[in-house]
Scaffold this motif. Structure first.
Motif, PDB file in Angstrom:
ATOM      1  N   LEU A   5       0.820  -1.210   0.000  1.00 15.60           N
ATOM      2  CA  LEU A   5       0.000   0.000   0.000  1.00 15.60           C
ATOM      3  C   LEU A   5       0.855   1.262   0.000  1.00 15.60           C
ATOM      4  CD1 LEU A   5      -2.850  -1.061   2.448  1.00 15.60           C
ATOM      5  CD2 LEU A   5      -3.031  -0.720  -0.022  1.00 15.60           C
ATOM      6  N   LEU A   6       1.967   1.233   0.727  1.00 13.93           N
ATOM      7  CA  LEU A   6       2.870   2.382   0.720  1.00 13.93           C
ATOM      8  C   LEU A   6       3.437   2.594  -0.676  1.00 13.93           C
ATOM      9  CD1 LEU A   6       4.520   4.635   2.053  1.00 13.93           C
ATOM     10  CD2 LEU A   6       6.219   2.892   2.680  1.00 13.93           C
ATOM     11  N   THR A  11       3.357   5.744  -5.865  1.00 17.22           N
ATOM     12  CA  THR A  11       3.414   5.652  -7.337  1.00 17.22           C
ATOM     13  C   THR A  11       2.084   5.937  -8.021  1.00 17.22           C
ATOM     14  OG1 THR A  11       3.017   3.258  -7.217  1.00 17.22           O
ATOM     15  CG2 THR A  11       5.322   3.986  -7.288  1.00 17.22           C
ATOM     16  N   ASP A  12       0.997   5.903  -7.289  1.00 14.88           N
ATOM     17  CA  ASP A  12      -0.330   6.183  -7.849  1.00 14.88           C
ATOM     18  C   ASP A  12      -0.327   7.577  -8.475  1.00 14.88           C
ATOM     19  OD1 ASP A  12      -3.026   6.794  -8.259  1.00 14.88           O
ATOM     20  OD2 ASP A  12      -3.674   6.108  -6.281  1.00 14.88           O
ATOM     21  N   PRO A  13      -0.699   7.702  -9.755  1.00 17.08           N
ATOM     22  CA  PRO A  13      -0.710   9.036 -10.374  1.00 17.08           C
ATOM     23  C   PRO A  13      -1.721   9.977  -9.729  1.00 17.08           C
ATOM     24  CG  PRO A  13      -1.659   7.401 -11.860  1.00 17.08           C
ATOM     25  CD  PRO A  13      -1.069   6.647 -10.717  1.00 17.08           C
ATOM     26  N   PRO A  36       0.887   3.995   4.856  1.00 13.20           N
ATOM     27  CA  PRO A  36       0.536   4.408   3.494  1.00 13.20           C
ATOM     28  C   PRO A  36      -0.047   5.816   3.415  1.00 13.20           C
ATOM     29  CG  PRO A  36      -0.127   2.141   3.871  1.00 13.20           C
ATOM     30  CD  PRO A  36       0.341   2.670   5.194  1.00 13.20           C
ATOM     31  N   ARG A  37      -0.857   6.189   4.413  1.00 12.13           N
ATOM     32  CA  ARG A  37      -1.443   7.527   4.373  1.00 12.13           C
ATOM     33  C   ARG A  37      -0.377   8.608   4.466  1.00 12.13           C
ATOM     34  NH1 ARG A  37      -6.815   8.759   7.507  1.00 12.13           N
ATOM     35  NH2 ARG A  37      -7.425   7.263   5.908  1.00 12.13           N
ATOM     36  N   LEU A  38       0.684   8.347   5.205  1.00 13.35           N
ATOM     37  CA  LEU A  38       1.766   9.325   5.286  1.00 13.35           C
ATOM     38  C   LEU A  38       2.417   9.506   3.917  1.00 13.35           C
ATOM     39  CD1 LEU A  38       3.577  11.244   6.846  1.00 13.35           C
ATOM     40  CD2 LEU A  38       5.002   9.276   7.489  1.00 13.35           C
ATOM     41  N   GLY A  39       2.648   8.401   3.210  1.00  8.69           N
ATOM     42  CA  GLY A  39       3.205   8.506   1.861  1.00  8.69           C
ATOM     43  C   GLY A  39       2.327   9.347   0.956  1.00  8.69           C
ATOM     44  N   SER A 192      -7.805   7.810   0.718  1.00 10.14           N
ATOM     45  CA  SER A 192      -7.942   6.487   0.103  1.00 10.14           C
ATOM     46  C   SER A 192      -6.868   5.514   0.583  1.00 10.14           C
ATOM     47  CB  SER A 192      -7.908   6.601  -1.426  1.00 10.14           C
ATOM     48  OG  SER A 192      -6.607   6.969  -1.896  1.00 10.14           O
ATOM     49  N   TYR A 193      -5.912   6.014   1.361  1.00  6.32           N
ATOM     50  CA  TYR A 193      -4.847   5.170   1.910  1.00  6.32           C
ATOM     51  C   TYR A 193      -4.980   5.104   3.434  1.00  6.32           C
ATOM     52  CZ  TYR A 193      -2.893   5.029  -2.672  1.00  6.32           C
ATOM     53  OH  TYR A 193      -2.732   4.806  -4.006  1.00  6.32           O
TER      54      TYR A 193
END
Length: 200
Positions: A5-6, A11-13, A36-39, A192-193
């Motif tokens: 998830l991170l 990398t998610d556009p 993941p939310r921090l990323g 969403s994370y």
């Protein structure tokens, strides 16, 4: 699962082809198993910081600031939330000192680590233009406006370029309004994370 998830968050556009974080930051987040939310959060603030840096470069050429340092600061400002994950979904400032110390412990110098410490308070004597821009990005990404912070940015820009403060204020206000238009999409991307991985 957290690492998958991170990686996706980095990398998610996203909503508008978000830029990647600096490679050294991505490596650091993976090695520290960041939530993941921090990323996702660091990416949206980093993106807004790019927009602010571009705007300053275009409209205030007399303003000297270290763009590379500022963008690194935006990409790492909340890294202390790895140790304080409750502050990813609620208020708190414990992450500021923790993030600063974490970056120093990871081998980053004071110049790079300071943004973790300064992004939440912008009135100290050692706060530079880079710090103010990181703080501004960290507010306006979600359409939050902080008059005191914006006044400090206007003063620095007006002094550097010799422009009237009112003129700088109006131009900055327009730019912040433009950036704020995408706040809902940024918030949705971040939300969403997960803060952590929910047990299945």
């Amino acid at each position: 699962m957290t690492s998958v998830l991170l990686q996706r968050a980095m990398t998610d556009p996203g909503y508008a082809e978000l830029r990647s974080l600096p490679e050294e930051v991505e490596v650091l987040l993976r090695s520290l198993e960041a939530p993941p939310r921090l990323g996702a959060h660091l990416r949206v603030v980093h993106e807004v910081a790019w927009q602010l840096a571009d705007w300053v470069d275009r409209h205030h050429r007399g303003t000297r600031f270290d763009r590379h340092s500022m963008l690194f600061g935006a990409a790492t400002h909340d890294i202390g939330k790895i140790a304080h994950p409750d502050e990813l979904s609620g208020p708190g400032s414990a992450h500021e000192r923790t993030g600063y110390e974490l970056l120093l412990a990871q081998g980053f110098d004071e110049e790079s680590a300071r943004f973790a410490r300064t992004h939440g308070s912008w009135t100290g004597p050692d706060v530079g233009m880079e710090d103010l821009l990181v703080s501004l990005a960290d507010k306006v990404w979600k359409a939050k406006r902080v008059p005191e912070l914006e006044r400090l940015v206007v003063q620095r820009l007006a002094t550097a370029d010799g422009q009237p403060s009112w003129q700088v204020f109006m131009a900055l206000d327009d730019e912040l309004d433009r950036i704020a238009v995408d706040a809902d999409r940024r918030l949705a991307f971040q939300a969403s994370y997960p803060v952590g991985v929910r047990p299945s």
